[in-house]
Design an enzyme around this catalytic site. Structure first.
Site, PDB file in Angstrom:
ATOM      1  N   LYS A 171      -4.534 -45.307  23.969  1.00  0.00           N
ATOM      2  CA  LYS A 171      -3.870 -44.120  25.023  1.00  0.00           C
ATOM      3  C   LYS A 171      -2.605 -43.878  24.952  1.00  0.00           C
ATOM      4  O   LYS A 171      -2.705 -42.486  24.546  1.00  0.00           O
ATOM      5  CB  LYS A 171      -4.104 -44.958  26.375  1.00  0.00           C
ATOM      6  N   LYS A 181       8.906 -42.779  26.619  1.00  0.00           N
ATOM      7  CA  LYS A 181       8.091 -44.271  26.851  1.00  0.00           C
ATOM      8  C   LYS A 181       7.193 -43.754  25.327  1.00  0.00           C
ATOM      9  O   LYS A 181       7.313 -44.874  24.670  1.00  0.00           O
ATOM     10  CB  LYS A 181       7.473 -43.794  28.104  1.00  0.00           C
TER      11      LYS A 181
END
Length: 291
Positions: free
Chosen positions: A239, A171
């Site tokens: 983030k 990811k």
């Protein structure tokens, strides 16, 4: 009907839970936003008043949360999942977090006899609504096989990419490519518009050639219209770029372009675009050029 406890009914979690209901799962959902819980109940799910109530009697427990602190709190905090989940339960975390967070959860739940998969997704809100997410899974093959009906209900493709934490590394790579592509599409738009070119026609051509991408396919019209309604917010991409840089340090590899993309996303956040869609990198590019 397989009983599912679903914690985290936000932009991504809510449509994913609805798709599980449509697929025939008995879904008990919990979120601190009571309106989100009520909407799930209106769509055929069950409203849970606490994490414990969502987890009770569940054969599969799922989380979809914004960041590491939320996962840590929901899993290990007071009243959290760890205090209520039963041995043998399959736990799937769809959140995007640091690989070490997923590995810590897997170790802790392994001691309790709980099967664990980290399964971050790509596809944004539209992919969640349409049930066509790409799912990157870390864990054991047997657990991945057991989770296949869940993945089929919420996604288009799911792949087991390695042991616990591996899904998060993939990811991170995904978010690097997505962020970099948005940045380059933004620069292409600014270049074409500043040169007096029909940018809409130009992007149409680009989308059909080697420069084509899913981002050009889905986002070029909204970017040209400067419609930055969030499907995935800059704050969350910020983030995620932190996860990319941490992963690079952990793997001891140099990713120079990752640093540039991270700085670009940070710039968007510093300019007050944190709640905008990550395609708002176009606004950052325009400001750099005084446009």
């Amino acid at each position: 009907m397989t009983r599912v406890g679903f914690v985290g009914l936000g932009i991504m979690g809510a449509p994913m839970a609805r798709n599980l209901v449509k697929a025939g799962f008995a879904v008990a959902g919990y979120d601190r936003n009571t309106d989100a819980v009520a909407r799930l109940a209106a769509n055929g799910g069950t409203a849970a008043r606490s994490i414990a109530e969502a987890v009770r009697d569940a054969e599969i427990v799922i989380t979809m949360l914004p960041a590491d602190p939320h996962v840590e709190d929901v899993v290990f905090g007071p009243g959290g999942i760890a205090g209520h989940i039963e041995p043998g339960t399959l736990f799937i975390d769809f959140s995007t977090v640091k690989p070490e967070t997923s590995q810590r959860v897997a170790r802790r739940f392994g001691e309790q006899g709980v099967r664990v998969l980290d399964a971050p997704v790509s596809g944004g809100e539209a992919g969640a609504v349409d049930g066509v997410l790409s799912i990157m899974v870390g864990g054991a093959q047997a657990d991945f096989d057991a989770a296949k009906p869940v993945f089929d209900a919420v996604g288009k493709v799911a792949a087991l990419v390695g042991p616990s934490g591996a899904g998060q590394f993939v990811k991170a790579a995904n978010q690097l490519v997505v962020g970099g592509t948005y940045a380059l599409v933004a620069e292409a738009i600014v270049l074409m518009e500043a040169s007096g070119v029909d940018a809409e026609a130009g992007l149409e051509v680009l989308a059909g050639g080697l420069a084509g991408s899913r981002i050009l396919e889905l986002k070029r019209k909204s970017m040209l219209a400067r419609d930055f309604t969030p499907g995935f917010r800059i704050d969350l991409h910020h983030k995620d770029m932190g996860i990319v840089l941490d992963a690079a340090r952990q793997a001891e590899v140099a990713l120079p372009f990752a640093g540039q993309v991270a700085a670009f996303v940070q710039s968007a956040r510093a300019q007050g675009l944190g709640d905008a869609d990550h395609s708002a990198l176009l606004a950052v590019t325009e400001r750099l050029s005084g446009r």
